[in-house]
Design a protein around this motif. Structure first.
Motif, PDB file in Angstrom:
ATOM      1  N   ARG A   1      98.675  32.361  52.417  1.00  0.00           N
ATOM      2  CA  ARG A   1      97.260  32.436  52.806  1.00  0.00           C
ATOM      3  C   ARG A   1      96.353  31.607  51.905  1.00  0.00           C
ATOM      4  O   ARG A   1      95.202  31.359  52.240  1.00  0.00           O
ATOM      5  CB  ARG A   1      96.797  33.901  52.805  1.00  0.00           C
ATOM      6  N   GLU A   2      96.876  31.174  50.755  1.00  0.00           N
ATOM      7  CA  GLU A   2      96.084  30.288  49.891  1.00  0.00           C
ATOM      8  C   GLU A   2      95.778  28.971  50.600  1.00  0.00           C
ATOM      9  O   GLU A   2      94.826  28.277  50.265  1.00  0.00           O
ATOM     10  CB  GLU A   2      96.843  29.997  48.585  1.00  0.00           C
ATOM     11  N   SER A   3      96.624  28.619  51.596  1.00  0.00           N
ATOM     12  CA  SER A   3      96.421  27.314  52.239  1.00  0.00           C
ATOM     13  C   SER A   3      96.470  27.376  53.769  1.00  0.00           C
ATOM     14  O   SER A   3      96.467  26.340  54.432  1.00  0.00           O
ATOM     15  CB  SER A   3      97.485  26.319  51.740  1.00  0.00           C
ATOM     16  N   TYR A   4      96.532  28.601  54.349  1.00  0.00           N
ATOM     17  CA  TYR A   4      96.670  28.703  55.810  1.00  0.00           C
ATOM     18  C   TYR A   4      96.106  30.033  56.289  1.00  0.00           C
ATOM     19  O   TYR A   4      96.415  31.082  55.711  1.00  0.00           O
ATOM     20  CB  TYR A   4      98.157  28.610  56.172  1.00  0.00           C
ATOM     21  N   ASP A   5      95.309  29.984  57.362  1.00  0.00           N
ATOM     22  CA  ASP A   5      94.728  31.245  57.847  1.00  0.00           C
ATOM     23  C   ASP A   5      95.094  31.546  59.303  1.00  0.00           C
ATOM     24  O   ASP A   5      94.496  32.408  59.932  1.00  0.00           O
ATOM     25  CB  ASP A   5      93.204  31.227  57.670  1.00  0.00           C
ATOM     26  N   GLY A   6      96.093  30.857  59.850  1.00  0.00           N
ATOM     27  CA  GLY A   6      96.465  31.069  61.253  1.00  0.00           C
ATOM     28  C   GLY A   6      97.578  32.094  61.418  1.00  0.00           C
ATOM     29  O   GLY A   6      97.968  32.774  60.473  1.00  0.00           O
ATOM     30  N   PRO A   7      98.109  32.202  62.648  1.00  0.00           N
ATOM     31  CA  PRO A   7      99.166  33.181  62.940  1.00  0.00           C
ATOM     32  C   PRO A   7     100.434  32.917  62.121  1.00  0.00           C
ATOM     33  O   PRO A   7     100.882  31.772  62.023  1.00  0.00           O
ATOM     34  CB  PRO A   7      99.450  32.969  64.432  1.00  0.00           C
ATOM     35  N   LEU A   8     100.985  33.981  61.541  1.00  0.00           N
ATOM     36  CA  LEU A   8     102.132  33.837  60.634  1.00  0.00           C
ATOM     37  C   LEU A   8     103.024  35.067  60.727  1.00  0.00           C
ATOM     38  O   LEU A   8     102.528  36.197  60.726  1.00  0.00           O
ATOM     39  CB  LEU A   8     101.617  33.675  59.197  1.00  0.00           C
ATOM     40  N   THR A   9     104.316  34.838  60.815  1.00  0.00           N
ATOM     41  CA  THR A   9     105.281  35.939  60.848  1.00  0.00           C
ATOM     42  C   THR A   9     106.419  35.638  59.889  1.00  0.00           C
ATOM     43  O   THR A   9     106.903  34.506  59.838  1.00  0.00           O
ATOM     44  CB  THR A   9     105.880  36.100  62.273  1.00  0.00           C
ATOM     45  N   VAL A  10     106.831  36.654  59.140  1.00  0.00           N
ATOM     46  CA  VAL A  10     108.016  36.521  58.297  1.00  0.00           C
ATOM     47  C   VAL A  10     109.216  36.958  59.134  1.00  0.00           C
ATOM     48  O   VAL A  10     109.304  38.110  59.557  1.00  0.00           O
ATOM     49  CB  VAL A  10     107.895  37.380  57.026  1.00  0.00           C
TER      50      VAL A  10
END
Ligand SMILES: [Zn+2]
Ligand SMILES: [Zn+2]
Length: 269
Positions: A241-250
């Motif tokens: 999240r330091e460099s990306y604010d879009g949809p993300l899944t682990v």
């Protein structure tokens, strides 16, 4: 390490690491109905499940494949395919002699290509193979990633790589972008491992540049049991999240994603 992509009735498998055959079975995919296996590189964690997938698929009770097993990838896959056939020749010979299997279903047909081109195009499903970089000195060659396209829907699989321009070139605007990642509790731990992979901040920069419908982590290099502490998923997300604010899944084993016309739906395992 292994990823299944299903499109227009085709089952395409990307890498075949340990346990891939078991997971395919758990996912309900008949082993005889794999239309192609694509390798990103030849590290054992991406290849060591290949023999099981091939061999089990031609046994009628387990897979019942019609025809040969198709293996795709960069130069070198033929060496692996031919080597496996040599290694397991007795298994094939005795099953054929025993009238258990049809010899026409037991071969591995290898399809080798140079990178940065479409290497598979069938029933509207296209697979593009592109070059990546697995280590700072390019000692680990070949190393590729894949993009799969079908009916205006797309998936990118990074393969094992440091941050590379090709992932941005081929991955911009894809529906699902599956990227590898490596991180540890202490980011200064294991610098050599870091130099062979992408850290969460770098991955975030790639996701920001490509803006996928869903960014997914797979091949998560996270600590060494008993030696180097890993991080929980929350920390992995936080650092991304330091460099990306879009949809993300682990990602997790057996997690699946369905790409619809409007969104990407996630099914938990
Ligand atoms: Zn690797
Ligand atoms: Zn790997």
């Amino acid at each position: 390490m292994s990823t299944l992509v299903q499109a227009n009735g085709l089952n395409l498998v990307f890498d075949a690491g340990r346990g891939a055959t078991t997971r395919l079975t758990q996912a309900g995919v008949p082993l005889g109905q794999i239309d192609g296996v694509f390798l990103t590189h030849f590290h054992s964690d991406h290849v060591n499940g290949l023999s099981d997938m091939w061999l089990s698929g031609f046994i009628p009770a387990l897979g019942g494949r019609e025809g040969n097993f198709d293996l795709y990838g960069p130069i070198g896959v033929k060496n692996i395919g031919d080597g496996l056939m040599q290694t397991f020749r007795n298994d094939v010979d005795v099953r054929v002699a025993d009238a258990e299997v049809d010899p026409a279903t037991t071969g591995i047909v290898s399809h080798e290509f140079e990178a940065n081109r479409v290497i598979f195009d069938r029933d509207g499903v296209a697979v593009t193979m592109f070059k990546v970089q697995h280590d700072p000195n390019s000692a680990i060659e070949p190393a590729v990633g894949y993009r799969i396209d079908y009916a205006d829907k797309s998936v990118l699989i990074s393969g094992d790589t440091v941050p590379v321009e090709n992932v941005i070139r081929y991955g911009t605007g894809v529906d699902v972008l599956i990227h590898e990642v490596a991180d540890f509790q202490d980011p200064a731990a294991l610098p050599k491992v870091y130099a062979h992979h992408t850290n969460p901040r770098q991955a975030g920069e790639i996701f920001t540049a490509t803006r996928p419908g869903m960014a997914v982590y797979s091949h998560i290099v996270n600590g060494i049991p008993g030696r180097v502490a890993g991080i929980p998923d929350e920390t992995l997300i936080e650092r991304t999240r330091e460099s990306y604010d879009g949809p993300l899944t682990v990602g997790q084993d057996l997690m699946s994603f369905q790409i619809t016309d409007d969104e990407v739906n996630i099914s938990q395992p």
